[in-house]
Scaffold this active site. Sequence first.
Site, PDB file in Angstrom:
ATOM      1  N   ALA A 232       8.691 -19.768  13.853  1.00  0.00           N
ATOM      2  CA  ALA A 232       9.441 -20.081  14.936  1.00  0.00           C
ATOM      3  C   ALA A 232       8.439 -20.362  16.057  1.00  0.00           C
ATOM      4  CB  ALA A 232      10.560 -19.430  15.254  1.00  0.00           C
ATOM      5  N   SER A 233       8.823 -19.677  17.306  1.00  0.00           N
ATOM      6  CA  SER A 233       7.874 -20.005  18.181  1.00  0.00           C
ATOM      7  C   SER A 233       6.508 -19.577  18.264  1.00  0.00           C
ATOM      8  CB  SER A 233       8.555 -19.557  19.790  1.00  0.00           C
ATOM      9  OG  SER A 233       9.594 -20.526  19.866  1.00  0.00           O
ATOM     10  N   LEU A 234       6.287 -18.870  17.410  1.00  0.00           N
ATOM     11  CA  LEU A 234       4.736 -18.374  17.375  1.00  0.00           C
ATOM     12  C   LEU A 234       3.855 -19.611  17.168  1.00  0.00           C
ATOM     13  CD1 LEU A 234       6.200 -15.571  16.769  1.00  0.00           C
ATOM     14  CD2 LEU A 234       4.306 -15.009  15.162  1.00  0.00           C
TER      15      LEU A 234
END
Length: 388
Positions: A69-71
């Site tokens: 995801a937003s990593l």
Amino acid sequence: MRAPIRSRQRRAAFSGKLVRVLDEWTPHRIRGAVVLVAHEGEIVEAICAGFRDLERQALMQVDTRFRYASLTKVFISAIALMLVEEGAFNLTDPVSRYLPFFEPRGPDGCPAAITIAHLLTHTAGLDYGFCQSPDGAYRQAGISDGLDLTNMPLRENLRRLATIPLSFMPGAAWQYSLATDVIGAAIEATTGCSLGEVLRSRLLHPLSLNSVAFTAIDRNDLASVYYDTADAPRRIEGPQHVRHNGGELILSPERCFLKSEYPSGGTGLLGNARDFLRLLEEIRTGRNHVLSGAVRDRLSQNAIGDLPALGLDPGWRFSHGFAILESPERARVPFGAGTWRWGGVYGHHWFVDTAEDLAVVVLTNTTPSGMNGDFPLAVRDAVYCARK
């Protein structure tokens, strides 16, 4: 049932406290987790807890891959800043120089010049669909957050995005958004290569981040996905609508197996905890000489000044890639000033306390409790209580 759960590579002062937290939370409230703690660049604790796949009784492993995801944003922001340093981008360039079709207008319909810097710092005036109400403008326009099945190219998603008026004029405030997906498209346009190809050549191969990719082939090393309910986390099979902070996530775990889906620069990568920690350590130290000092500075320093921040906690600011702690007193946290942190909506959180040379990466397969709320606070407090 007590989770069956743990593998520790090395004992550290906080082993017992972290294990007690994970024993309390897994597998009933968090189905599975991997926690890595590094001090001065060395992993001093690696704990696996719960299940990679509860239904198959497959235990979590330290090298289990997750949907980042937003990593993902940390990788793409680093690449964009490398291109800035090489002169392929200028931070002050309008993004329309690279994506001529992408020219959203301001709230009043006036032209709005979004720059590369606005995108990297999330000050462009863009938004996320899951940050709006379920019937908000982004959902009405069919704009994807990069987490669902789309059956359309990235260009079409950005064309739709450009039809929605900005929340504010670029540079007027901070708001988390689809900006990194736009950056991904600009990277492809300026390099003439796919985002995956640029990622592999610039970061993955030089840092030996072998678990990281936009697509998956083998399901057996990938964590299944669960979402919170009042009783216990439930498995996500097909597209699942998950309420979060007043908005609604649309999660399609199958996306990563479909090469027809565009690579989302904001949410699309897969990888394990160890490889993400390696990237954070390269940003912190530059030990492998992959990221220059200038790139590392832009990633680790406040880049939004005192702009109003719509959604950041008090005491926190934002760099060209993630949140930066400006005031521990205002934030009421044990972190040192200058700490970095962010998370991923599939159930992850991480922080780097630069004053303590301490990095903690926590990847789970349960959303949203693995990302925010009581569980991340319990992990944080276990680490700092033991440090004291």
